[in-house]
Enzyme design. Sequence first.
Site: not given
Length: 206
Positions: A157, A171
Site C-alpha cells: 500500500d 483497493d
Amino acid sequence: MTDASDGTAATDAAGTVGADTPGSDDTAPAAPPAAPARRRLPLLVAVAVVVVVVDLATKIAIVAALADGQRIPLLLDGTISLVLVRNPGAAFSFATGMTWLLTLVAVAVVVGIARYARRMRSRGWAVALGLVLGGALGNLIDRFFRGPGPLQGHVVDFVSVGWWPVFNAADSAICLGGALLVGLALWGIEIDGSRSGRAAVGAGET
C-alpha cells in the site's frame, strides 16, 4: 346483357388485389428474429487487465523508490502523500493477521466473477465486475508472490490521504467497482442487461 369476360376480369382483379394486400399471410414477410444481447466478457477482461497492470506498475515503482515507512508529501502540506506500507490485512489495512483467510476469500471472489461472467450482457456490470476482478487479482498477486511467503504475502500500500488508511490502486478499483454494483442494483439493472420489474415500471411512468 353482361359480357362473361367482364365477370372473369373482375374476378381476376379481385384475386390480384387480395394477393397483394399487406395483411395477407401468404405474402407478409416474416419478422426477423430478435438479435441476441451482446456478450460483455471482452470488456470485463479488458478492464481487469488494465487494473492489474496499473496496480503492478505502481507497486513496483513505489517499492523501488521508497524504503518501508518512508513518506513523500505531495499535496495539502502532506495530507496527501506517498508512503510504503506492507499490509498483511485486507483493503485499507482491515483484518490484519488473517492473511491466509483473506487470500482464500480473494480466490473465491475471482472464481465467482468468472462464473457470473458467462451470462453477463450489461456493459455497466462488465465494467463494475472488471474493476473488482482486477483489484482482487492485483492484491492476490501480492499474497502469492511477496514475503513472507505464499498465501501470506503482504500487500504493498502506498497512498495516504489524511486519516484514511493507506491504500493502493487495487483497493481503489475494488471500492469503485463495488459502488458501481450498488448503483446498478438500485437502478434495477440486472447482469443480463434487463431491468427489474419495479425499475421498468418507474421508467415507463417517467
